[in-house]
Write an enzyme that holds these catalytic residues in place. Sequence first.
Site, PDB file in Angstrom:
ATOM      1  N   SER A   1     -46.246 -34.930  37.013  1.00  0.00           N
ATOM      2  CA  SER A   1     -45.785 -35.819  38.090  1.00  0.00           C
ATOM      3  C   SER A   1     -44.306 -35.675  38.408  1.00  0.00           C
ATOM      4  O   SER A   1     -43.850 -36.173  39.439  1.00  0.00           O
ATOM      5  CB  SER A   1     -46.079 -37.277  37.712  1.00  0.00           C
ATOM      6  OG  SER A   1     -47.465 -37.499  37.645  1.00  0.00           O
TER       7      SER A   1
ATOM      8  N   GLU B   1       0.779  -1.228   0.000  1.00  0.00           N
ATOM      9  CA  GLU B   1       0.000   0.000   0.000  1.00  0.00           C
ATOM     10  C   GLU B   1       0.815   1.284   0.000  1.00  0.00           C
ATOM     11  O   GLU B   1       0.378   2.290  -0.560  1.00  0.00           O
ATOM     12  CB  GLU B   1      -0.927   0.004   1.231  1.00  0.00           C
ATOM     13  CG  GLU B   1      -1.972  -1.094   1.230  1.00  0.00           C
ATOM     14  CD  GLU B   1      -2.991  -0.932   0.123  1.00  0.00           C
ATOM     15  OE1 GLU B   1      -3.406   0.211  -0.141  1.00  0.00           O
ATOM     16  OE2 GLU B   1      -3.355  -1.942  -0.501  1.00  0.00           O
TER      17      GLU B   1
END
Length: 876
Positions: free
Chosen positions: A569, A117
Site C-alpha cells: 500500500s 637505520e
Amino acid sequence: MTPARPMPTSPPTPAPVGVPPPARPGLGARLWRWTKRLLVLGAVGLVLALLTAVGTYLYFSRDLPSVEALRTYQLPQVTKVTCGDGTVCAEYAVERRTIVRIEDMPPHVRYAFLAAEDADFYKHEGLDFFGIARAAVKNLIPGSRKSGASTITQQVVKNMLLTPERRLSRKVREWILTPRVEEALTKDQILNLYVNQAYFGQRRYGIEEAALFYFGKHTQDLTVGEAAVLGGTVQLPHRINPVTNMTRATSRQHYVLEQMAQHGFVPRAITEAEKARPIVLAPRKETTGGEYYAEEIRRALIERYGEKAVMEGGLRVDIAMLPKLQNTAEQSVRAGLEALDRRQGYRGALGRMETARFERLRGLIAQRIDEAGRRQKDQGYVADLAPLAADAATAPKDASGTKGARASDVEDEGSEEQRPELTPEEEEAQSPERELVGRVGLKPVEEGLRLTGYVTEVDAKRNVARVDLVGRTAEVAFSTATWAKQKGKPAPKDITDVFAPGEFVFVRVLKAAPAPAFVEAALDQIPVAQGGLVVINPVNRNVVALVGGYDARRSAFNRATQARRQPGSSFKPFIYAAAMGSGRYTPLSKVNDAPETIRDPYTGKTWKPQNYDRQFEGPMTLRTALSKSKNSVSVRLIEAITPATAIDFARRAGIHSPMPENLTLALGTGEVTMLEAANAYATLQANGRYAEPLMLLRVRDARGTVVEEHQPAFEETLPPAVAYLTTSLMRSVVEEGSARAVRELNRPAAGKTGTTNDAKDTWFSGYTTDWVASAWVGFDDNTPLGSTETGGRAALPIWLSFMRVAHEGLPVHDFEVPPGITQVRVDPATGLLAGTSVPGRLEPFLEGTQPTAEAPPPGQVTPDNFFMEDGEKKGL
C-alpha cells in the site's frame, strides 16, 4: 725349472777425487722461488676471482628490474572517503598508505630514520663496506646476535625491486642494484621512497598513516620523541610498535634518541627531555558505522575506475553520509528488528554441552584470558563461547540420543600403530579441542557487550540464571527474559522455563560491575528478520543515511539498494496522484468501497480485491480511502485511469524498477528498492521536482585533481499542485489513519504504510519538510512475518525512531503550497462549500476543480454526489 737370474746392475760411479759436492740453494733463493710461486698463484687467483666476480655480476644481472622505474614508481595508497561532516568515515586499501613529500617533513622526522637505520646515509654511495665487514665479523662470533648492514638504499632495493627472501642470490642482486639506484635517484628521493614505503605495524604503511594512527597527527606535526618512536618501529614493526608492546617501543625510542644526539642531528638537551616524557598514543576512534553505505560507494567506484585504482590509487572521495544521522539510522533499524524478533519469540538455546567437556575447554580458555590480561595489563576479559556453541549444536548424537564426541575426538581402533608417536605437548597442540578453543574470541567486558555464555546454574528461588563467560560470571534475571516464549510452548512463568544448566545462551551485558561481583546481563537474541532505512535530504537529494540490514558483518547483502521488494500500500499515493492529475478526481471525490469481482483485462484473470480488515464501508472520499488504505478504492482508481497512466506517473517520480501493467499494481505488486521508494517520495515532498539521489558527491585523484563531481539536477517531472495534493492526502494518513503514531513529532508530516500479502513485506515511507525516509522489514526468503505484523507495527517504529532524533532542534515548518492550488473551506459531510451556517475545514483543490455549490443548512436534504463529470460516467 731353473730360477731366473737377476739382471746385473752397474756399480755406482764414484765421485771424482778432490771435487766438492754442489752447494744447496740459500734461504734467500728459496724464499724468492716460493715468492714467485705465490705471486703466480696470487695472479691466477686474482684473475680467477675477477672472472668469478664478472661472471657472477653478469649471471645475476640477468633480468634485473630497471631502477628507472623508481623515478615514477607509484606506491599503493589508501583511498579515503570523507563524509558530509568532514570526517574520514571509510578507507579502501590493499596497503593503508598516504604519500607525504620528503620536503614537507620536518628535519627531525628525517633524522629519526637516519639515526635508527643509516646515520651515514648522505655520506656513502649506497653500500656501507665498513658496516658490511663489521656485521660479517660479528655474525661469525658464536653466540652473538646476528645483524645486518643494509643501508636505507639497500632496503629500498630489497622492498621495492626485489623480494625479502633470505638468500645469498637475493643479496648479490641487491649489491648490484644499489649503486644503480644511487646513480638514478637523489638521496632525498631514495629517503622519500623509504619512509613512505615502510611498514609500521597495525596495518599502517608509510610515515603519514603511522603518524595518524599512533599519535593522531600529520607527519609535519610530530614531536622529536614521536618521530623517534616511528623511526624505531620499522626495525620490527610487529613487535616494537607501541600498541603491541609499549616497553619495547620505549626502549627502541630511547636508542634512536641517543643516536640522534650522538650524530649531532638534534641537541642532546632535547633528546634527554624527550626520554623523560612518556609515549602518549592518540585515543582510538570509535567506528563511524555506515558499513553498508561505504560498501555501496566502493562498488560504485570500482565499477567506474577499476579495483586497482580504488584499492591502490589514493583517491579522495566525498560522500553525502552524515555520521550522526547514519548512526541514528543504524540504531533505529537494530532496535526495530530486535523488538520484532522478541514478539516472534525465543528460538531456544544455541547448543548443549556436557559439564565435563566444558570444564576441559574452560581451562584452556582461562589460560588464554590470563595470558591476554598479562600482555595487555587488563584483567577485564571475557570469552565469547559462540564457537563452542556451534560445535555442540552440530556434534553427532550417540546411541543414547545425546550429543556425543565428534569423530575426530574418538580413537580409531587398530590405528595406533599407524600414527607416529607424539609428545604430550604435540598431542595437545594438535588436538581438536585446542583448535576449537583457538577460535574463541576474547573481549573486554563492558556495558552493551553481546556474547555467548554457558549456563552453570538456575536458581529458582531467586529467579536468576548464572552464565559462565569464563573471565566473569553473569547473572540473568527472569525479568529480562519474560519475552522468551518458545514456539509450541506456553509463556514462561519463571527462570526454569527459559534456562537449563549445560546450555549455551546469548546474553547482553547490562552492567559490568568490578570483579568479583556478578555481571548483570539479559537474555538476548540475534534477529532473523531483516530491515533497512534510507534517508534523503530533499533540498539537495543527498542520501544522508543508508542501512541495508541488521549487521553488515553478518550479512553484506545491501537490502536498501540490492533487494527489490513489493511496496504494498505504500505505492498507493502514486495511484491517487495519477488519478487527481487526470483532472477527474479531487481529494473529496467519492469512490465506492464495496466488494466486486473483477476480470482483469490485462491478465485475463478474475479476482476479488479484499481490504486488509475485510471490511467494506461504502462510498468514501479519496482522502478517507487513502487514510484507511482501502484496496477496493485503489483498484477502482487504476481501472479508471489505466495501469499505464499510473506507471508513467511513478516513473516520473523516480521508480525505475519494472512494474506490472495490470490492475494488481493498485495493491503495490511491483517491486522497488528502498532507495527508489525514498527518492520517489522525495519528488512528492518537493512538489514534483525530481533529481537522482546523491551518495557520491566528488572524486579526486591522488594529486587532488577533481575527476568527477555531482550536484542535484532538479527537473519538474510532476505537476507541483498534484504532488502537493498527494502530500495533503498522506497527511491524513498520519493524522487520522494507520500512521497516527507520527503525530508525536509535533510537526507536519506525510507518509504511507505498506503491508503485502501474508506480511512478507512491511513498509513505511514518509517525510517532513526536512527529511524523507523509507523503512522496510521482512525476511530475505519471503517468509511471512506473521498475521499481526503490519507496516505500522514493524516498519513505522524504525522510521519514527530515526525522525525523533533527526528533528531535534529543527524549527517547525509547513509544506510549501505551490501555484495552481486553491484552498477553500468545505463542509466535510457533503464536500460542498461551507456556508455561513455550516462549520467547515480548509481543503486544497487543483484550480478549477473546487466545488462551487454551497452546502445547505443542517437538516435540509443535501446532494450526496459531487463527483466530477468524468468520474460519474465511470460509475465510481
